[in-house]
Design a protein around this motif. Sequence first.
Motif, PDB file in Angstrom:
ATOM      1  N   ARG A  69      37.263 -63.678 118.870  1.00  0.00           N
ATOM      2  CA  ARG A  69      38.725 -63.664 118.991  1.00  0.00           C
ATOM      3  C   ARG A  69      39.173 -64.907 119.760  1.00  0.00           C
ATOM      4  N   ILE A  70      40.066 -65.677 119.138  1.00  0.00           N
ATOM      5  CA  ILE A  70      40.543 -66.924 119.731  1.00  0.00           C
ATOM      6  C   ILE A  70      42.051 -66.821 119.955  1.00  0.00           C
ATOM      7  N   ALA A  71      42.491 -67.248 121.122  1.00  0.00           N
ATOM      8  CA  ALA A  71      43.921 -67.398 121.397  1.00  0.00           C
ATOM      9  C   ALA A  71      44.197 -68.893 121.526  1.00  0.00           C
ATOM     10  N   ALA A  72      45.248 -69.370 120.877  1.00  0.00           N
ATOM     11  CA  ALA A  72      45.545 -70.800 120.897  1.00  0.00           C
ATOM     12  C   ALA A  72      47.049 -71.015 120.888  1.00  0.00           C
ATOM     13  N   ASP A 121      38.415 -63.790 123.337  1.00  0.00           N
ATOM     14  CA  ASP A 121      37.121 -64.230 123.857  1.00  0.00           C
ATOM     15  C   ASP A 121      37.196 -65.653 124.395  1.00  0.00           C
ATOM     16  N   LEU A 122      38.013 -66.463 123.771  1.00  0.00           N
ATOM     17  CA  LEU A 122      38.180 -67.864 124.187  1.00  0.00           C
ATOM     18  C   LEU A 122      39.613 -68.286 123.914  1.00  0.00           C
ATOM     19  N   GLY A 123      40.190 -69.013 124.840  1.00  0.00           N
ATOM     20  CA  GLY A 123      41.539 -69.534 124.670  1.00  0.00           C
ATOM     21  C   GLY A 123      41.514 -71.052 124.611  1.00  0.00           C
ATOM     22  N   ILE A 124      42.247 -71.621 123.670  1.00  0.00           N
ATOM     23  CA  ILE A 124      42.498 -73.060 123.663  1.00  0.00           C
ATOM     24  C   ILE A 124      43.722 -73.259 124.541  1.00  0.00           C
ATOM     25  N   GLY A 156      28.249 -65.592 109.529  1.00  0.00           N
ATOM     26  CA  GLY A 156      28.321 -64.215 110.002  1.00  0.00           C
ATOM     27  C   GLY A 156      29.332 -63.984 111.106  1.00  0.00           C
ATOM     28  N   VAL A 157      29.924 -65.063 111.641  1.00  0.00           N
ATOM     29  CA  VAL A 157      30.908 -64.928 112.707  1.00  0.00           C
ATOM     30  C   VAL A 157      32.275 -64.614 112.090  1.00  0.00           C
ATOM     31  N   GLU A 158      32.905 -63.548 112.561  1.00  0.00           N
ATOM     32  CA  GLU A 158      34.191 -63.100 112.012  1.00  0.00           C
ATOM     33  C   GLU A 158      35.303 -63.505 112.979  1.00  0.00           C
ATOM     34  N   VAL A 159      36.037 -64.543 112.607  1.00  0.00           N
ATOM     35  CA  VAL A 159      37.017 -65.145 113.507  1.00  0.00           C
ATOM     36  C   VAL A 159      38.406 -64.562 113.288  1.00  0.00           C
ATOM     37  N   SER A 160      39.092 -64.277 114.393  1.00  0.00           N
ATOM     38  CA  SER A 160      40.527 -63.965 114.343  1.00  0.00           C
ATOM     39  C   SER A 160      41.226 -64.885 115.338  1.00  0.00           C
ATOM     40  N   VAL A 161      42.401 -65.370 114.964  1.00  0.00           N
ATOM     41  CA  VAL A 161      43.160 -66.312 115.794  1.00  0.00           C
ATOM     42  C   VAL A 161      44.536 -65.726 116.079  1.00  0.00           C
ATOM     43  N   THR A 162      44.915 -65.740 117.345  1.00  0.00           N
ATOM     44  CA  THR A 162      46.256 -65.321 117.755  1.00  0.00           C
ATOM     45  C   THR A 162      46.968 -66.514 118.367  1.00  0.00           C
ATOM     46  N   VAL A 163      48.160 -66.803 117.888  1.00  0.00           N
ATOM     47  CA  VAL A 163      48.960 -67.894 118.447  1.00  0.00           C
ATOM     48  C   VAL A 163      49.744 -67.351 119.630  1.00  0.00           C
ATOM     49  N   VAL A 164      49.584 -67.998 120.777  1.00  0.00           N
ATOM     50  CA  VAL A 164      50.187 -67.542 122.035  1.00  0.00           C
ATOM     51  C   VAL A 164      50.990 -68.691 122.628  1.00  0.00           C
ATOM     52  N   ARG A 165      52.182 -68.419 123.078  1.00  0.00           N
ATOM     53  CA  ARG A 165      52.970 -69.466 123.729  1.00  0.00           C
ATOM     54  C   ARG A 165      52.309 -69.844 125.050  1.00  0.00           C
ATOM     55  N   GLU A 166      52.200 -71.137 125.296  1.00  0.00           N
ATOM     56  CA  GLU A 166      51.539 -71.610 126.510  1.00  0.00           C
ATOM     57  C   GLU A 166      52.541 -71.644 127.652  1.00  0.00           C
TER      58      GLU A 166
END
Length: 307
Positions: free
Chosen positions: A100-103, A150-153, A125-135
């Motif tokens: 799970r990525i937040a960016a 799991d990780l935030g940009i 095999g990695v299943e990615v989901s991305v959520t756009v979050v206001r910085e």
Amino acid sequence: MTAADLAPQELRILVAVADEGGFSAAAARLGATQSAVSHAVRGIERKLGVVLFERGRFGARPTAAGERAAAHARRVLRMLQALAADARGADTGEIAGPLRIAAFRSAALHLLPPVLRRLAEHRPGVEVSVTVVRELGAGTAGEVAAGRADLGIATLSGPPPAGLVAGALLEEPYSLVHPAGHPEPRALPLVDWAENCGSYTRTWWAAQDWIPAATVSAEDDGAVLSMVGSGLGMAVMPALSLTGAPPAVEITDLGPDRPYRRVGYVTTPELAATDAVRALIRALRSVTLPTPGLPSLERTKDQLRAV
């Protein structure tokens, strides 16, 4: 009984109530009865010795202790998933499972796509989901701290929040953006958006007497580019936001004293050691971006390997 006696199912119930804002909605999500969920929450509160939710007509609102407990519960449940995935990977050599990525918006649009293509190619095999979050406020780092990512940009302007680790990926310069061919772009009104000009540029910004207060405030950087291209004003924007800028706008270098924005990742110490997050970080570090205003990207990557 103590917190050490909490079972994974109790953690799932705690998270469901916090996420859904009520016992009925949490029960529907879990396929349980409302009374079973309510009873479980009372048991969790007894074990922890604190009230986790305010009950009322509004539903169930997490207290400060409840917010903290739910964040820990999400992270514990995520690590149980990682435990299984990494154990299987040790046996098969395959890296698999959710990631799970937040960016923030410009990173999601321009930084992540080549990274995710590379990850999909090498680690299918990695299943990615991305959520756009206001910085703004807690931003992407807050999503990681709360256990929702799991990780935030993130934009990095100092040490990471307590309990998190960070690594720098690049420094992107700011440029002046204005309608193409305009003879006096610095005389135009300023178009801006709330996520722009954080602490990393504020000192520089305050010293520029030619930058007026914003007369137009847009929702995001894409709207700013559209307004500038329509002749409504000029803007000062970081390089990622200028990727794919329309021909109606012109990008002008702000000179050797131009400000930069540091972009990197944040994660938790425990997730940083998991196979999926490590694979993502390797992919982030390996991709070269053809981004306007980033002529020294490889140099900055080498210089900014860690915060």
